[in-house]
Design a protein around this motif. Structure first.
Motif, PDB file in Angstrom:
ATOM      1  N   VAL A 134       9.175  -9.094  13.886  1.00  0.00           N
ATOM      2  CA  VAL A 134       9.749  -8.188  12.891  1.00  0.00           C
ATOM      3  C   VAL A 134       8.630  -7.485  12.128  1.00  0.00           C
ATOM      4  CG1 VAL A 134      11.123  -8.023  10.779  1.00  0.00           C
ATOM      5  CG2 VAL A 134      11.848  -9.550  12.631  1.00  0.00           C
ATOM      6  N   VAL A 135       8.667  -6.162  12.139  1.00  0.00           N
ATOM      7  CA  VAL A 135       7.774  -5.368  11.290  1.00  0.00           C
ATOM      8  C   VAL A 135       8.414  -5.216   9.919  1.00  0.00           C
ATOM      9  CG1 VAL A 135       6.600  -3.149  10.993  1.00  0.00           C
ATOM     10  CG2 VAL A 135       6.833  -4.140  13.281  1.00  0.00           C
ATOM     11  N   ASN A 136       9.663  -4.744   9.915  1.00  0.00           N
ATOM     12  CA  ASN A 136      10.430  -4.616   8.662  1.00  0.00           C
ATOM     13  C   ASN A 136      11.882  -4.954   8.926  1.00  0.00           C
ATOM     14  OD1 ASN A 136       8.144  -2.285   7.920  1.00  0.00           O
ATOM     15  ND2 ASN A 136       8.876  -3.430   6.160  1.00  0.00           N
ATOM     16  N   GLY A 137      12.551  -5.401   7.866  1.00  0.00           N
ATOM     17  CA  GLY A 137      13.946  -5.777   7.984  1.00  0.00           C
ATOM     18  C   GLY A 137      14.897  -4.614   8.150  1.00  0.00           C
ATOM     19  N   GLY A 138      14.423  -3.386   7.919  1.00  0.00           N
ATOM     20  CA  GLY A 138      15.249  -2.191   8.078  1.00  0.00           C
ATOM     21  C   GLY A 138      14.366  -0.965   8.197  1.00  0.00           C
ATOM     22  N   ILE A 139      14.932   0.121   8.681  1.00  0.00           N
ATOM     23  CA  ILE A 139      14.158   1.361   8.854  1.00  0.00           C
ATOM     24  C   ILE A 139      13.802   1.965   7.498  1.00  0.00           C
ATOM     25  CG2 ILE A 139      16.232   2.796   9.066  1.00  0.00           C
ATOM     26  CD1 ILE A 139      12.958   3.283  11.009  1.00  0.00           C
ATOM     27  N   ALA A 140      14.684   1.827   6.506  1.00  0.00           N
ATOM     28  CA  ALA A 140      14.370   2.344   5.170  1.00  0.00           C
ATOM     29  C   ALA A 140      13.190   1.594   4.572  1.00  0.00           C
ATOM     30  CB  ALA A 140      15.593   2.237   4.257  1.00  0.00           C
ATOM     31  N   GLU A 141      13.148   0.278   4.775  1.00  0.00           N
ATOM     32  CA  GLU A 141      12.039  -0.517   4.275  1.00  0.00           C
ATOM     33  C   GLU A 141      10.731  -0.133   4.978  1.00  0.00           C
ATOM     34  OE1 GLU A 141      15.751  -2.840   3.434  1.00  0.00           O
ATOM     35  OE2 GLU A 141      14.990  -1.608   5.050  1.00  0.00           O
ATOM     36  N   PHE A 142      10.807   0.119   6.265  1.00  0.00           N
ATOM     37  CA  PHE A 142       9.621   0.543   7.018  1.00  0.00           C
ATOM     38  C   PHE A 142       9.045   1.824   6.431  1.00  0.00           C
ATOM     39  CE2 PHE A 142       8.037   3.018  10.793  1.00  0.00           C
ATOM     40  CZ  PHE A 142       6.879   2.276  11.001  1.00  0.00           C
ATOM     41  N   ALA A 143       9.899   2.814   6.213  1.00  0.00           N
ATOM     42  CA  ALA A 143       9.441   4.080   5.640  1.00  0.00           C
ATOM     43  C   ALA A 143       8.924   3.881   4.221  1.00  0.00           C
ATOM     44  CB  ALA A 143      10.585   5.095   5.654  1.00  0.00           C
ATOM     45  N   TYR A 144       9.611   3.040   3.446  1.00  0.00           N
ATOM     46  CA  TYR A 144       9.179   2.771   2.073  1.00  0.00           C
ATOM     47  C   TYR A 144       7.783   2.166   2.062  1.00  0.00           C
ATOM     48  CZ  TYR A 144       9.251   0.985  -2.724  1.00  0.00           C
ATOM     49  OH  TYR A 144       8.956   0.721  -4.040  1.00  0.00           O
ATOM     50  N   PHE A 145       7.529   1.192   2.934  1.00  0.00           N
ATOM     51  CA  PHE A 145       6.221   0.547   2.976  1.00  0.00           C
ATOM     52  C   PHE A 145       5.119   1.568   3.250  1.00  0.00           C
ATOM     53  CE2 PHE A 145       6.482  -4.291   3.725  1.00  0.00           C
ATOM     54  CZ  PHE A 145       7.542  -4.423   2.854  1.00  0.00           C
ATOM     55  N   LEU A 146       5.321   2.414   4.253  1.00  0.00           N
ATOM     56  CA  LEU A 146       4.315   3.413   4.594  1.00  0.00           C
ATOM     57  C   LEU A 146       4.029   4.327   3.397  1.00  0.00           C
ATOM     58  CD1 LEU A 146       5.570   4.435   8.152  1.00  0.00           C
ATOM     59  CD2 LEU A 146       3.589   2.991   7.634  1.00  0.00           C
ATOM     60  N   ALA A 147       5.102   4.780   2.750  1.00  0.00           N
ATOM     61  CA  ALA A 147       4.942   5.713   1.635  1.00  0.00           C
ATOM     62  C   ALA A 147       4.358   5.024   0.403  1.00  0.00           C
ATOM     63  CB  ALA A 147       6.287   6.353   1.295  1.00  0.00           C
ATOM     64  N   TYR A 148       4.736   3.782   0.181  1.00  0.00           N
ATOM     65  CA  TYR A 148       4.241   3.086  -1.005  1.00  0.00           C
ATOM     66  C   TYR A 148       2.739   2.828  -0.891  1.00  0.00           C
ATOM     67  CZ  TYR A 148       4.191   0.021  -5.060  1.00  0.00           C
ATOM     68  OH  TYR A 148       3.922  -0.519  -6.293  1.00  0.00           O
ATOM     69  N   VAL A 149       2.298   2.394   0.278  1.00  0.00           N
ATOM     70  CA  VAL A 149       0.857   2.181   0.463  1.00  0.00           C
ATOM     71  C   VAL A 149       0.114   3.500   0.279  1.00  0.00           C
ATOM     72  CG1 VAL A 149      -0.936   1.534   2.104  1.00  0.00           C
ATOM     73  CG2 VAL A 149       1.150   0.172   1.950  1.00  0.00           C
ATOM     74  N   GLU A 150       0.679   4.583   0.825  1.00  0.00           N
ATOM     75  CA  GLU A 150       0.024   5.891   0.681  1.00  0.00           C
ATOM     76  C   GLU A 150      -0.126   6.295  -0.784  1.00  0.00           C
ATOM     77  OE1 GLU A 150      -1.673   9.589   1.238  1.00  0.00           O
ATOM     78  OE2 GLU A 150      -1.522   7.892   2.611  1.00  0.00           O
ATOM     79  N   THR A 151       0.899   6.068  -1.575  1.00  0.00           N
ATOM     80  CA  THR A 151       0.864   6.485  -2.981  1.00  0.00           C
ATOM     81  C   THR A 151       0.129   5.495  -3.878  1.00  0.00           C
ATOM     82  OG1 THR A 151       3.063   5.510  -3.336  1.00  0.00           O
ATOM     83  CG2 THR A 151       2.969   7.869  -2.819  1.00  0.00           C
ATOM     84  N   HIS A 152      -0.255   4.347  -3.321  1.00  0.00           N
ATOM     85  CA  HIS A 152      -0.949   3.345  -4.132  1.00  0.00           C
ATOM     86  C   HIS A 152      -2.294   2.948  -3.524  1.00  0.00           C
ATOM     87  CE1 HIS A 152       3.083   3.094  -5.820  1.00  0.00           C
ATOM     88  NE2 HIS A 152       2.542   2.519  -6.869  1.00  0.00           N
ATOM     89  N   ARG A 153      -2.837   3.795  -2.654  1.00  0.00           N
ATOM     90  CA  ARG A 153      -4.165   3.483  -2.115  1.00  0.00           C
ATOM     91  C   ARG A 153      -5.268   3.982  -3.048  1.00  0.00           C
ATOM     92  NH1 ARG A 153      -6.182   7.944   0.928  1.00  0.00           N
ATOM     93  NH2 ARG A 153      -4.643   9.618   1.060  1.00  0.00           N
ATOM     94  N   ARG A 154      -4.881   4.547  -4.172  1.00  0.00           N
ATOM     95  CA  ARG A 154      -5.820   4.938  -5.220  1.00  0.00           C
ATOM     96  C   ARG A 154      -5.429   4.264  -6.530  1.00  0.00           C
ATOM     97  NH1 ARG A 154      -8.971   9.524  -4.026  1.00  0.00           N
ATOM     98  NH2 ARG A 154      -8.357  10.552  -2.085  1.00  0.00           N
ATOM     99  N   ALA A 155      -6.404   3.947  -7.326  1.00  0.00           N
ATOM    100  CA  ALA A 155      -6.194   3.427  -8.686  1.00  0.00           C
ATOM    101  C   ALA A 155      -6.949   4.335  -9.629  1.00  0.00           C
ATOM    102  CB  ALA A 155      -6.693   1.993  -8.790  1.00  0.00           C
ATOM    103  N   ASN A 156      -6.205   4.990 -10.517  1.00  0.00           N
ATOM    104  CA  ASN A 156      -6.818   5.960 -11.445  1.00  0.00           C
ATOM    105  C   ASN A 156      -7.623   7.020 -10.696  1.00  0.00           C
ATOM    106  OD1 ASN A 156      -5.827   4.563 -13.762  1.00  0.00           O
ATOM    107  ND2 ASN A 156      -7.501   3.078 -13.544  1.00  0.00           N
TER     108      ASN A 156
END
Length: 242
Positions: free
Chosen positions: A123-145
């Motif tokens: 299992v990569v993700n429990g759902g397709i929405a979660e899969f997309a969320y993970f990709l987008a969340y990491v992208e938007t949080h790969r920077r700090a300040n």
């Protein structure tokens, strides 16, 4: 589970609305039994590329490509198990992903992958929405300040990455349920080694998608480098095209 609206907003912020590809309703109705996954693919969609992890299959949304299709032309040396083919041949190929790609289980909506064609998927993700969320969340949080986590002091970077991982674990526990099998724990633990928290460039799959639709990514936000000079687009170094 994040709502479709929440994931859509995050995807647009992370990758740009112009990079998100939705499936044709007829394709989804025919191919995807799980109602939530079907609705997500037609109403929200997936990015043509995300991070250094995922590139969307060019055939996505038009004609479903199954695991059986992907394996049909492989030589015997690939070690394709008939047991695996019989059990999982209906999985739908979403695109490239480390190991052997990302596949949608059309019955459950889970995103799966393989380490070989003779072992059951994990299992990569429990759902397709979660899969997309993970990709987008990491992208938007790969920077700090405004600073890439990769450029922070080692301890500070790892602490920031651990916060991201903890958030994702709460969003989709299934993606972290088995640390020996699931891939997200590995990616998050080894994020600095695999370039998860660095900048990244469009790959040739994304570029071909943009070309086919008359999209010039050099004038769109967020801005990313091109893998090569493209006719009609400014050169990555700011000079004229050859």
């Amino acid at each position: 589970m994040p709502s479709h609206d929440e994931v859509r907003d995050l995807l647009f912020r992370a990758f740009g609305e112009w990079t998100i590809r939705r499936s044709e309703p007829a394709w989804a109705t025919r191919a995807v039994a799980d109602a939530d996954a079907r609705g997500f693919l037609t109403d929200v969609g997936l990015p043509v590329q995300a991070l250094n992890l995922f590139s969307l299959d060019p055939a996505f949304g038009e004609a479903p490509v199954t695991l059986a299709d992907r394996l049909s032309d492989l030589p015997p040396s690939a070690g394709v198990s008939t047991t695996i083919l019989d059990a999982y041949g209906q999985l739908i190929y979403l695109g490239s992903l480390p190991d052997l790609g990302a596949f949608l289980d059309p019955a459950t909506g889970r995103v799966l992958s393989f380490v070989s064609w003779s072992d059951p998927p994990f299992v990569v993700n429990g759902g397709i929405a979660e899969f997309a969320y993970f990709l987008a969340y990491v992208e938007t949080h790969r920077r700090a300040n405004g600073v890439l986590l990769d450029d922070l002091e080692t301890e500070e970077g790892y602490e920031a990455a651990a916060v991201v991982a903890a958030h994702l674990m709460g969003v989709d526990p299934a993606a972290f349920a088995d640390a020996d099998e699931n891939i997200w724990p590995v990616w998050m633990d080894d994020g600095f080694a695999i370039g998860l928290f660095q900048d990244w460039a469009w790959d040739h799959y994304a570029v071909e998608y943009f070309l086919s639709r008359g999209i010039d990514p050099t004038v769109r936000e967020p801005s990313r480098p091109l893998p090569r000079r493209m006719n009609g687009w400014p050169a990555a170094d700011g000079g004229a095209e050859a």
